[in-house]
Scaffold this active site. Structure first.
Site, short mmCIF file in Angstrom:
data_model
loop_
_atom_site.label_atom_id
_atom_site.label_comp_id
_atom_site.label_asym_id
_atom_site.label_seq_id
_atom_site.Cartn_x
_atom_site.Cartn_y
_atom_site.Cartn_z
N SER A 110 47.60 -6.03 -33.12
CA SER A 110 48.38 -5.29 -32.13
C SER A 110 49.06 -6.34 -31.25
O SER A 110 48.39 -7.22 -30.70
CB SER A 110 47.48 -4.38 -31.30
OG SER A 110 48.27 -3.53 -30.49
N GLU A 111 50.39 -6.26 -31.12
CA GLU A 111 51.12 -7.40 -30.58
C GLU A 111 50.93 -7.61 -29.07
O GLU A 111 51.39 -8.61 -28.53
CB GLU A 111 52.61 -7.33 -30.94
CG GLU A 111 53.40 -6.20 -30.32
CD GLU A 111 53.47 -4.98 -31.22
OE1 GLU A 111 52.58 -4.82 -32.08
OE2 GLU A 111 54.40 -4.17 -31.05
N ASN A 112 50.23 -6.68 -28.40
CA ASN A 112 49.88 -6.96 -27.00
C ASN A 112 48.73 -7.95 -26.91
O ASN A 112 48.37 -8.38 -25.81
CB ASN A 112 49.54 -5.67 -26.26
CG ASN A 112 48.43 -4.88 -26.91
OD1 ASN A 112 48.35 -4.79 -28.12
ND2 ASN A 112 47.56 -4.31 -26.10
N SER A 131 50.27 -14.19 -29.48
CA SER A 131 50.45 -13.05 -30.36
C SER A 131 51.76 -13.16 -31.14
O SER A 131 51.80 -12.95 -32.37
CB SER A 131 50.44 -11.76 -29.54
OG SER A 131 50.55 -10.64 -30.39
#
Lengths: 218, 236
Positions: free
Chosen positions: A45-47, A87
């Site tokens: 998840s790119e957060n 990320s």
């Protein structure tokens, strides 16, 4: 013809053992529900999370644990948390094996438009431009035609672009199509009950049909 | 090396009209909510805010928008916020939308003392307009400049009086890279401890990057999208 769950089920077959996968919002999120249990896959998840798990049980929500859609989620054993720069560092460095995202339009050379409609409120590209610019394996999950009945598989995108020459595969309610290296949508599979003619009618860009096109097995 | 201030009011007392602020958080997760409340009460205006999102109408940066304290937002994704949309469409608010990875890495560059980065994000799109493009190994990259922010405002889970910070779970997000990038960095924490109580091996942001630290009280930590599984499906 497939519903959204059907599109997600078909895409899940593209997820291979050992993959790190980034799932976009919408149909791509549903893919997580159909990844076979006998393969080992880690969701990014790119957060800032590797090892995203399902939604928490009622009462166990943690406001400090959310995904890129700002939803409460859980972390699986073996998860790792990191900052936003790292990320996108792992995305840019091609460590993420598969990216699945939605689109408003895809062109026959693999351009994608999915962030902006002129004249409408623009919310932003989020991480989509970073993902499509770097990922080597991008699958688009979308409807074949828009709400006005117009094809979303075009010779050229008409909407502002998110990225160029990046989409490798498209799964719609009608078909699975590969983007050919020198341009064109190669018809790979038909959805159950859908004919090659149905797909031709719904595809505005160059459609390449070779031999018998099998019906997809889901 | 004691960086402790009495609270948010003291931490922001030299923020002036027209300054550029970085604000950590992803949506409402890991948001420096106490400092934002103090800014909302301060009357400081014409701010440029660099933050991944713009809050919701009654929480986070939405509070600053409601008071018309923001001149410009630099974000990757906005619009969970009706007042934001109204100000944007009426031309009261300037908005620069940039890719999320570019946003994070422009912060990182500032914190690492590098003037610019090269990224493929935005090549062939309107994001590339007017920017220098360089080709490395057959692929085009955009040159994007490091941010220059007067203040960075971040939220951590724990911190010590020397400004060393530890974040919790995905509330980390943009906070560490923004903490590194401000000319002056303000950190608000849930737990403030003495030097030696945090394991040096577990520090995420070394105190050298942090100029002011205070303990926030009664965190609301609002959830933006509460998504759950039904309890009766839980295997005991």
């Amino acid at each position: 013809m497939l519903d959204k769950e059907g599109i997600a089920k078909r895409i899940a077959k593209e997820v291979k053992d050992g993959y790190y996968v980034n799932l976009g919002i919408g149909i791509p999120t549903l893919v997580a529900n159909y990844i076979p249990e006998n393969i080992d896959v880690v969701l990014q998840s790119e957060n800032g999370l590797l090892g995203m798990g399902p939604f928490p049980f009622e009462g166990e929500e943690d406001p400090d644990t959310t995904n890129a859609g700002k939803q409460t989620i859980t972390k699986l054993p073996g998860s790792a948390v990191f900052d936003s720069a790292m990320s996108f560092g792992m995305i840019r460095a091609k460590k993420v094996n598969l990216t699945i995202l939605g689109a408003m339009e895809v062109s026959e050379n693999g351009d994608i438009a999915n962030w902006k409609i002129p004249g409408k409120m623009v919310k932003g590209m989020g991480g989509a431009m970073d993902l499509v610019a770097s990922a080597e394996n991008i699958i688009v999950a979308m409807q074949h035609v828009n709400k006005a009945g117009e094809s979303k598989l075009l010779p050229n995108c008409t909407l502002p672009l998110t990225g160029i020459k990046c989409v490798k595969k498209i799964v719609t309610e009608l078909a699975v199509l590969d983007i050919l290296p020198d341009g064109g949508f190669k018809l790979v599979e038909r959805a159950p009950g859908v004919s090659v003619d149905d797909i031709k009618k719904a595809t505005a860009g160059k459609l390449v049909v070779k031999g018998d096109v099998p019906e997809m097995a889901i | 090396m004691n960086k402790v201030v009495s609270g948010a009011q003291e931490a922001i007392n030299d923020i002036r009209d027209g300054m550029t602020l970085m604000l950590g958080g992803f949506g409402l997760c890991g948001l420096p909510e106490k400092t934002i409340l103090a800014l909302a009460e301060s009357g400081i205006k014409d701010l440029t805010c660099i933050s991944n999102n713009a809050g919701v109408d009654d929480f986070g940066i939405g509070l600053l928008l409601r008071n018309r304290q923001v001149k410009k937002m630099i974000s990757s994704y906005v619009g969970e916020n009706a007042e934001f949309e109204r100000q944007l469409l009426s031309g009261e608010l300037e908005v620069e939308l940039i890719p999320q990875g570019t946003l994070a890495t422009r912060c990182m560059a500032a914190g690492y003392g590098m003037p610019a980065i090269f990224t493929p994000a935005g090549i062939g799109t309107e994001v590339a307009e007017g920017k220098e493009i360089r080709n490395f190994n057959g692929k085009d990259y955009l040159m994007e400049m490091a941010f220059d922010a007067d203040f960075a405002i971040v939220k951590a889970w724990k911190g010590d009086t020397m400004g060393n910070l530890v974040y919790r779970s995905t509330a980390r997000n943009f906070n560490p890279v923004m903490a590194m990038a401000g000319k002056i960095t303000i950190a608000e924490v849930e737990e403030l401890v003495e030097p030696g109580e945090l394991d040096p091996d577990h520090i995420h942001t070394p105190g050298i990057y942090v100029h002011r630290i205070f303990k926030g009280e009664n965190y609301e930590k609002r959830i933006e999208q509460r998504t759950v599984r039904r309890l009766e499906n839980k295997m005991i």
